[in-house]
Design a protein around this motif. Structure first.
Motif, PDB file in Angstrom:
ATOM      1  N   ALA A 124     207.607  63.952  48.351  1.00  0.00           N
ATOM      2  CA  ALA A 124     208.120  62.650  48.799  1.00  0.00           C
ATOM      3  C   ALA A 124     207.058  61.775  49.449  1.00  0.00           C
ATOM      4  CB  ALA A 124     209.271  62.872  49.793  1.00  0.00           C
ATOM      5  N   GLY A 125     205.903  62.329  49.782  1.00  0.00           N
ATOM      6  CA  GLY A 125     204.910  61.583  50.529  1.00  0.00           C
ATOM      7  C   GLY A 125     203.995  60.708  49.688  1.00  0.00           C
ATOM      8  N   GLY A 158     208.324  54.630  48.547  1.00  0.00           N
ATOM      9  CA  GLY A 158     208.086  53.235  48.913  1.00  0.00           C
ATOM     10  C   GLY A 158     207.495  53.070  50.292  1.00  0.00           C
ATOM     11  N   GLY A 159     207.118  54.160  50.932  1.00  0.00           N
ATOM     12  CA  GLY A 159     206.400  54.156  52.209  1.00  0.00           C
ATOM     13  C   GLY A 159     205.313  55.210  52.138  1.00  0.00           C
ATOM     14  N   TRP A 160     204.450  55.247  53.153  1.00  0.00           N
ATOM     15  CA  TRP A 160     203.424  56.286  53.134  1.00  0.00           C
ATOM     16  C   TRP A 160     204.052  57.666  53.206  1.00  0.00           C
ATOM     17  CZ3 TRP A 160     198.847  55.509  51.325  1.00  0.00           C
ATOM     18  CH2 TRP A 160     198.248  54.255  51.421  1.00  0.00           C
ATOM     19  N   PHE A 161     205.104  57.810  54.022  1.00  0.00           N
ATOM     20  CA  PHE A 161     205.864  59.056  54.097  1.00  0.00           C
ATOM     21  C   PHE A 161     207.345  58.733  54.031  1.00  0.00           C
ATOM     22  CE2 PHE A 161     201.830  60.136  56.098  1.00  0.00           C
ATOM     23  CZ  PHE A 161     201.544  61.377  55.527  1.00  0.00           C
ATOM     24  N   ALA A 162     208.121  59.702  53.560  1.00  0.00           N
ATOM     25  CA  ALA A 162     209.550  59.474  53.431  1.00  0.00           C
ATOM     26  C   ALA A 162     210.219  59.279  54.786  1.00  0.00           C
ATOM     27  CB  ALA A 162     210.205  60.636  52.683  1.00  0.00           C
ATOM     28  N   PHE A 163     209.765  60.004  55.825  1.00  0.00           N
ATOM     29  CA  PHE A 163     210.407  59.835  57.132  1.00  0.00           C
ATOM     30  C   PHE A 163     210.203  58.418  57.659  1.00  0.00           C
ATOM     31  CE2 PHE A 163     206.201  61.241  58.581  1.00  0.00           C
ATOM     32  CZ  PHE A 163     205.979  60.471  59.714  1.00  0.00           C
ATOM     33  N   SER A 198     209.993  55.761  55.494  1.00  0.00           N
ATOM     34  CA  SER A 198     210.884  54.968  54.641  1.00  0.00           C
ATOM     35  C   SER A 198     212.312  54.995  55.143  1.00  0.00           C
ATOM     36  CB  SER A 198     210.830  55.492  53.195  1.00  0.00           C
ATOM     37  OG  SER A 198     209.549  55.368  52.638  1.00  0.00           O
ATOM     38  N   LEU A 199     212.705  56.103  55.781  1.00  0.00           N
ATOM     39  CA  LEU A 199     214.084  56.290  56.224  1.00  0.00           C
ATOM     40  C   LEU A 199     214.304  55.872  57.676  1.00  0.00           C
ATOM     41  CD1 LEU A 199     214.714  59.765  54.555  1.00  0.00           C
ATOM     42  CD2 LEU A 199     215.530  57.552  53.750  1.00  0.00           C
ATOM     43  N   ALA A 200     213.280  55.319  58.317  1.00  0.00           N
ATOM     44  CA  ALA A 200     213.388  54.997  59.747  1.00  0.00           C
ATOM     45  C   ALA A 200     214.503  54.001  60.027  1.00  0.00           C
ATOM     46  CB  ALA A 200     212.060  54.463  60.270  1.00  0.00           C
ATOM     47  N   GLU A 201     214.646  52.990  59.164  1.00  0.00           N
ATOM     48  CA  GLU A 201     215.660  51.965  59.418  1.00  0.00           C
ATOM     49  C   GLU A 201     217.057  52.559  59.383  1.00  0.00           C
ATOM     50  OE1 GLU A 201     217.153  47.607  57.712  1.00  0.00           O
ATOM     51  OE2 GLU A 201     215.304  48.510  56.958  1.00  0.00           O
ATOM     52  N   GLN A 202     217.346  53.390  58.377  1.00  0.00           N
ATOM     53  CA  GLN A 202     218.683  53.975  58.285  1.00  0.00           C
ATOM     54  C   GLN A 202     218.938  54.988  59.397  1.00  0.00           C
ATOM     55  OE1 GLN A 202     219.239  56.261  54.580  1.00  0.00           O
ATOM     56  NE2 GLN A 202     218.948  58.094  55.797  1.00  0.00           N
ATOM     57  N   GLU A 203     217.873  55.558  59.965  1.00  0.00           N
ATOM     58  CA  GLU A 203     218.036  56.542  61.034  1.00  0.00           C
ATOM     59  C   GLU A 203     218.129  55.890  62.404  1.00  0.00           C
ATOM     60  OE1 GLU A 203     218.408  59.928  60.820  1.00  0.00           O
ATOM     61  OE2 GLU A 203     218.588  59.594  58.658  1.00  0.00           O
ATOM     62  N   GLY A 204     217.948  54.569  62.457  1.00  0.00           N
ATOM     63  CA  GLY A 204     217.983  53.874  63.729  1.00  0.00           C
ATOM     64  C   GLY A 204     216.695  54.015  64.517  1.00  0.00           C
ATOM     65  N   LEU A 247     215.158  56.126  45.932  1.00  0.00           N
ATOM     66  CA  LEU A 247     214.479  54.991  46.556  1.00  0.00           C
ATOM     67  C   LEU A 247     213.033  55.007  46.083  1.00  0.00           C
ATOM     68  CD1 LEU A 247     213.858  55.787  50.360  1.00  0.00           C
ATOM     69  CD2 LEU A 247     214.380  57.507  48.636  1.00  0.00           C
ATOM     70  N   GLY A 248     212.363  53.866  46.205  1.00  0.00           N
ATOM     71  CA  GLY A 248     210.991  53.770  45.734  1.00  0.00           C
ATOM     72  C   GLY A 248     210.901  54.091  44.255  1.00  0.00           C
ATOM     73  N   VAL A 249     209.975  54.975  43.901  1.00  0.00           N
ATOM     74  CA  VAL A 249     209.874  55.447  42.516  1.00  0.00           C
ATOM     75  C   VAL A 249     210.291  56.919  42.461  1.00  0.00           C
ATOM     76  CG1 VAL A 249     208.224  53.775  41.639  1.00  0.00           C
ATOM     77  CG2 VAL A 249     207.372  55.732  42.915  1.00  0.00           C
ATOM     78  N   PHE A 250     211.428  57.198  43.095  1.00  0.00           N
ATOM     79  CA  PHE A 250     211.942  58.553  43.285  1.00  0.00           C
ATOM     80  C   PHE A 250     213.451  58.519  43.072  1.00  0.00           C
ATOM     81  CE2 PHE A 250     211.607  62.308  46.531  1.00  0.00           C
ATOM     82  CZ  PHE A 250     211.361  63.192  45.505  1.00  0.00           C
ATOM     83  N   TRP A 251     213.910  58.731  41.824  1.00  0.00           N
ATOM     84  CA  TRP A 251     215.306  58.562  41.467  1.00  0.00           C
ATOM     85  C   TRP A 251     215.787  59.731  40.615  1.00  0.00           C
ATOM     86  CZ3 TRP A 251     218.225  54.331  43.136  1.00  0.00           C
ATOM     87  CH2 TRP A 251     217.487  53.343  43.797  1.00  0.00           C
ATOM     88  N   ALA A 252     217.102  59.949  40.644  1.00  0.00           N
ATOM     89  CA  ALA A 252     217.716  60.957  39.785  1.00  0.00           C
ATOM     90  C   ALA A 252     219.020  60.415  39.219  1.00  0.00           C
ATOM     91  CB  ALA A 252     217.979  62.247  40.557  1.00  0.00           C
ATOM     92  N   LEU A 253     219.271  60.764  37.981  1.00  0.00           N
ATOM     93  CA  LEU A 253     220.539  60.475  37.314  1.00  0.00           C
ATOM     94  C   LEU A 253     221.285  61.797  37.181  1.00  0.00           C
ATOM     95  CD1 LEU A 253     219.171  58.193  34.423  1.00  0.00           C
ATOM     96  CD2 LEU A 253     219.917  57.509  36.718  1.00  0.00           C
ATOM     97  N   ASP A 254     222.406  61.913  37.869  1.00  0.00           N
ATOM     98  CA  ASP A 254     223.223  63.125  37.855  1.00  0.00           C
ATOM     99  C   ASP A 254     224.178  63.022  36.674  1.00  0.00           C
ATOM    100  OD1 ASP A 254     224.978  65.316  38.569  1.00  0.00           O
ATOM    101  OD2 ASP A 254     224.257  65.097  40.620  1.00  0.00           O
ATOM    102  N   LEU A 255     224.017  63.876  35.667  1.00  0.00           N
ATOM    103  CA  LEU A 255     224.744  63.750  34.412  1.00  0.00           C
ATOM    104  C   LEU A 255     225.975  64.664  34.404  1.00  0.00           C
ATOM    105  CD1 LEU A 255     221.681  63.740  31.989  1.00  0.00           C
ATOM    106  CD2 LEU A 255     222.700  61.842  33.273  1.00  0.00           C
TER     107      LEU A 255
END
Length: 416
Positions: free
Chosen positions: A221-222, A227-232, A234-240, A339-347
């Protein structure tokens, strides 16, 4: 498949056939194939010093460590280099055990941490089972709203119940015996499982409550992937707010695998343990000069060329809406996540029951994508959409059209 060469987001064979690489090989060529700045950095280092034992100081290693720390943030003070992601996790586990004087490591069932002794036992997927020789490992279920283990009906419920479950495992395993909680910030091979808001903060709080070292595995993820240097980050906004671990493991995107490298980013509280005591580890090729030069070249190019920002743009403006449109058109796509360029399609074979599709359907999709000029990443019942961070808008549009055609062809072929 024999790959003769590559450039950016494209690879080709000896017959001249080309494919868009939407696998990033093993989700590691974040800067793309044959980036000239990274190739030049390796060549330049090769002319100066090709190898050196890790006991000797080396200028390029120092530069690589400083660039990594600059991107990780001020809460971290040192880097221990390894040869890849698995031995990064091995050494992080060792540091946690030495720091706490405890033995046990908790990790999730939906995870992959590498294929060496402790890393593969920390791994949750099927590869763990025939390799369970390392001691002191226990597992728990992390959050996964689409296939909830907790009968949750919302992300908030999933978060709350997953954290309750984790605390029950901590208490049941004996909190005083647990050295570390090891989690992928965004589990990758397990399905690009972006945690619900509040989960990382909750895990951090539990680690603090029970005196446990928190390790974020950012091997996949890093370095731009989310879409950030590290995933933690990238997730800062949603984590407050920023949720920081005690140790971060990395590899893959730090230099896109041009020369194998990984490592552990260490907080001062743990790094200071080894100011006077010897860390009982080490690798012949730890901090290898050519790998370090590749790191410096990669991180400098990513910064100067806005490559991390490009990954964020591609995810928010192209892949998120484009993949959602595919899901609306093709019922086989049960969920889109990432998010970023890290996606999955669950089939799924049935959107209402969320029953995963058969392996034969995934195989047919893989063939359909490949024959249309796209190299996919396939895992279980999922197609992972994971192009390099340098992918262009035009390449994404082309890829989305290929995905659309492939899903349509398989739907016709299966009678769906």
């Amino acid at each position: 498949m024999v790959i003769a060469g590559g450039l950016g987001s494209t690879v080709w064979d000896f017959e001249g056939n080309e494919w868009l690489d939407f696998s990033s090989m093993l989700v590691n060529t974040n800067i793309g194939h044959q980036h000239p700045a990274v190739v030049a950095a390796i060549k330049e280092q090769a002319e100066v010093l090709t190898t050196v034992a890790p006991a000797h100081a080396n200028l390029t290693r120092g530069k690589a460590a400083q660039r990594i720390l600059d991107r990780a943030g001020g809460s971290f003070s040192k880097v221990f280099f390894t040869n890849g992601g698995a031995d990064a996790n091995e050494n992080a586990i060792r540091m946690a055990r030495l720091h706490t004087g405890r033995d046990k490591v908790l990790s999730t069932y939906r995870s992959y941490h590498g294929n060496t002794g402790a890393a593969v036992v920390a791994t949750g997927d099927w590869r763990r089972v025939p390799n369970e020789y390392a001691r002191g490992h226990a597992h728990f279920f992390g959050p996964f709203s689409y296939r909830s283990e907790f009968w949750a009906e919302s992300p908030e419920q999933e978060c709350e119940r997953a954290l309750h479950h984790l605390e029950r495992v901590i208490v049941s395993e004996g909190a005083a015996s647990i050295a570390a909680i090891l989690i992928e910030t965004v589990p990758g091979t397990a399905g690009v499982l972006v945690p619900p808001p509040g989960y990382l903060a909750g895990v951090r709080a539990l680690a603090d409550k029970y005196g446990i070292v928190l390790i974020f595995d950012e091997v996949m993820a890093g370095f731009g992937r989310t879409g950030g240097w590290f995933a933690f980050q990238s997730l800062a906004e949603q984590e407050g707010g920023l949720v920081e671990p005690d140790l971060i493991t990395f590899a893959k995107g730090v230099n896109s695998g041009y020369v194998p490298a990984g490592g552990v980013i260490i907080s001062p509280a743990i790094a200071e343990d080894f100011d006077d005591a010897v860390f009982p580890g080490g690798l012949t090729y730890s901090g290898h000069p050519l790998a370090m030069a590749a790191i410096v070249g990669t991180l400098d190019a990513m910064a100067s060329e806005g490559i991390v920002e490009n990954a964020a743009h591609v995810g928010a403006d192209l892949l998120a809406p484009g993949l959602a449109e595919l899901a609306a058109k093709h019922p086989i796509i049960g969920e889109v996540r990432g998010l970023g360029v890290f996606w999955a399609l669950d089939l799924v074979s049935d959107p209402s029951t969320r029953e995963p599709v058969a392996a034969s359907v995934v195989g047919a999709l893989k063939s359909a994508l490949f024959s249309r000029g796209l190299l996919p990443f396939v895992a279980d019942n999922r197609i992972h959409v994971v192009p390099p961070c340098v992918v262009t808008d035009a390449e994404v549009e082309k890829a989305l059209a290929i995905y659309d055609e492939a899903f349509s062809s398989v739907a016709v072929g299966t009678g769906r």
